[in-house]
Design an enzyme around this catalytic site. Structure first.
Site, PDB file in Angstrom:
ATOM      1  CG  HIS A 120      -1.771  -1.277   1.257  1.00 48.02           C
ATOM      2  ND1 HIS A 120      -1.275  -2.403   1.705  1.00 48.02           N
ATOM      3  CD2 HIS A 120      -3.059  -1.427   1.211  1.00 48.02           C
ATOM      4  CE1 HIS A 120      -2.423  -3.216   1.914  1.00 48.02           C
ATOM      5  NE2 HIS A 120      -3.461  -2.653   1.412  1.00 48.02           N
ATOM      6  CE  LYS A 146      -5.522  -4.675  -1.054  1.00 50.96           C
ATOM      7  NZ  LYS A 146      -6.140  -4.528   0.180  1.00 50.96           N
TER       8      LYS A 146
END
Length: 230
Positions: A120, A146
């Protein structure tokens, strides 16, 4: 044609009762996966975390997010990963950050649980080549890669779509209002999972479950249909 992309809904509650009630609500609304944000709990204990997943009795992503990537877990890295290890035979997936110590990641990936290796950046969207390298590292470690990134302009959101076009078994999200459309359009790139919300907003630009289901099941921007019309 119905989307194959699964909708995961994060649950960010402090106690067992609230977590289970919220999970039941999300399941009724049509969630495909529950993301149990363990770091949202007050002083989570491994056995309690396991019991919660067992009582939810629904495909669950166990996530215990580290502070540097938007999480709230207050213990040590060893404690954080030990809680995740308690979930490996009851959760559908375990999410573990790429920045986690390699030996701690290995403890998770050596089990039979499916893993999401995550990255992230809440400030920016790195260049495409850098992101592809991140995804490559993630896929070498786990089952699904991700990346969730903050765009500064529309072009940054297109970088996220480029990741999806290059990489299979990858979740790529552009956060914020400007990037919210990537959560929907990711289905056209066969992303395995996208994220929606019920009452808990855990990232900017998230879309509620019911709206997301409607959008994913619309045949908008169907590339195959478009090609067949020429």
């Amino acid at each position: 044609m119905y989307s194959q992309t699964k909708i995961a809904v994060p649950i960010f509650k402090k106690d067992k009762k609230s977590i289970i009630e919220e999970a039941q609500y999300c399941i009724q609304k049509g969630a495909d996966l529950i993301e149990f944000r363990i770091d949202g709990m007050d002083n989570p204990k491994p056995q309690i975390v396991r019991e919660i997943i067992e009582e939810i009795n629904f495909p669950t992503i166990a996530t215990n997010r580290v502070k540097t990537e938007g999480g709230l877990f207050k213990g040590t890295e060893e404690q954080r990963v030990n809680i995740l290890l308690e979930t490996v035979d009851v959760a559908e997936f375990v999410d573990i950050e790429l920045q986690t110590n390699d030996n701690l990641i290995k403890q998770i990936t050596e089990t039979n649980v499916k893993t999401i290796i995550s990255y992230h950046d809440f400030k920016k969207t790195p260049p495409l080549n850098e992101l592809l390298n991140i995804v490559f590292k993630e896929k070498n470690l786990g089952n699904i890669a991700k990346v969730a990134l903050m765009p500064n302009d529309l072009e940054d959101t297109l970088t996220v779509l480029a990741i999806l076009s290059h990489c299979e078994d990858t979740i790529a999200i552009s956060m914020g209002d400007i990037g919210s459309y990537t959560r929907v359009i990711s289905t056209k790139f066969n992303a395995p999972i996208t994220f929606a919300v019920s009452s808990d907003v855990t990232a900017p630009g998230q879309i509620d479950i019911e709206t997301m289901k409607q959008l994913l099941n619309l045949d908008i921007m169907d590339i195959d249909d478009l090609n067949s019309s020429y």
